[in-house]
Enzyme design. Sequence first.
Site, short mmCIF file in Angstrom:
data_model
loop_
_atom_site.label_atom_id
_atom_site.label_comp_id
_atom_site.label_asym_id
_atom_site.label_seq_id
_atom_site.Cartn_x
_atom_site.Cartn_y
_atom_site.Cartn_z
NE ARG A 261 -3.45 -2.47 2.21
CZ ARG A 261 -4.42 -2.76 3.31
NH1 ARG A 261 -4.64 -2.01 4.40
NH2 ARG A 261 -5.28 -4.09 3.74
NE ARG A 276 -1.27 4.97 9.52
CZ ARG A 276 -2.09 4.60 9.80
NH1 ARG A 276 -2.94 3.83 8.04
NH2 ARG A 276 -3.26 4.78 9.95
CD GLU A 348 -7.01 -1.20 11.23
OE1 GLU A 348 -7.71 -2.18 10.63
OE2 GLU A 348 -7.45 -0.52 11.15
CB SER A 351 -11.15 -3.81 9.02
OG SER A 351 -10.93 -3.08 9.45
NE ARG A 392 -1.55 -1.86 12.20
CZ ARG A 392 -2.02 -0.57 11.79
NH1 ARG A 392 -3.67 -0.75 12.68
NH2 ARG A 392 -1.80 0.19 10.91
#
Length: 430
Positions: A261, A276, A348, A351, A392
């Site tokens: 990403r 991130r 987070e 999701s 994470r």
Amino acid sequence: MLDRGFLRRHFEEVKGRLAYRAPAGILDEFATADARRRAAVTEIQALQQRRNALSKRVGIARRAGKDALDIVKASREVHAEIREREASVQALDAALEDVLSRIPNVPHETVPAGRDATANVEISRWGKRPEFPFAPKPHWELGVELGIVDFERAAKIAGSRFAVYRNAGAKLERALMNFMLDVHTGEHGYAEILPPFIGNSRTLYGTGQLPKFAHDLFKLEGTDYWLIPTAEVPLTNLYAEETLAAADLPVSLTAFTPCFRSEAGSYGRDVRGVIRQHQFQKVELVKIVSPESSYQQLERLTADAEEILRRLGLPYRKVLLSSGDTGFSAAKTYDLEVWLPGLGEYKEISSCSNFEEFQARRAKIRFRRSIGRRVSPGYVHTLNGSGLAIGRTWLAIIENYQQADGTVVIPDALRSYLGAERIDASGSLA
């Protein structure tokens, strides 16, 4: 993608429910494009009726032995006009499809209305947050001190927001992958897939990344190929343009892949460490289900992701996202947020979303079932969630299990995978 008929019939209701989600004016743009197309179709139907009437007149005139040249000429002119109008309808169809591709999914009725994350609702918490007799370190400090992650050399190789995992750090990443896949395939009933890490534009359109999120993707120059941002993309599109039997549902799939990403627009947010990154590893869960079972399956999928956190002993909370914070393609999303003591906040880690038929319409994934003697076709519902984001999870273990002497205890669930009980001060498994 929304059904244009549904959107037309429930326009004001949808407009209200998308108040915090849809780009300004997009629904009115749809209404205008849809009205123009319907008007053009009505005109074609009127011309076709006129052409049919002229054809009958030609037949009557010829049977009566009369000259029909003027009628034939008029009929040809009407036919040419129909062809011209049909071409304009094709252009209007393309314009309408473009508008529809930019309208987000309608949030489920249980989703709280709100503009952003401030309207999210915490559903539950699990686990006791660890208490330390010392100031806990963030993973980017402790990991570097232990020599299990290297950001400087990663930057030399690729640039900022990449990481090189070393020794026990690399083994922990691999152990997490195997542990998650073993639980999801051996106990939760998912079939393991190893998909390509590259997808074409049609594939990314099918799951809703294109055209809206092209800026957040990496495209291979001079090709129609993109690096996948998540395994959701290839797993869901395994069944693109197919019709499944109702008896084959639900389909439950899991895959480990790297994810790529660009994180455009996120500069300044979570840029330290591995929170991130431009590249990270993830185990993904995807379900393709019947419409009537999809919300039950969402709860099950979310519970499957939660089970990984529980077995690792990582404190977390479950949050229902508001309409404004829910992703473009999703109708309802739960976020699982893990506690990070080095940061002093929840972040987070998964999701879990139900897209209803939004992705299935784009990717053309249907199913058929028998109702009495009648076969009823329809669109499946698709779901996905991280089970979990490995980077994470890695940093959550480093931060939650750190000790006063600088070592890190290995969670019980991973000890058989690593053959060790801790990461010692030298960054080795012990």
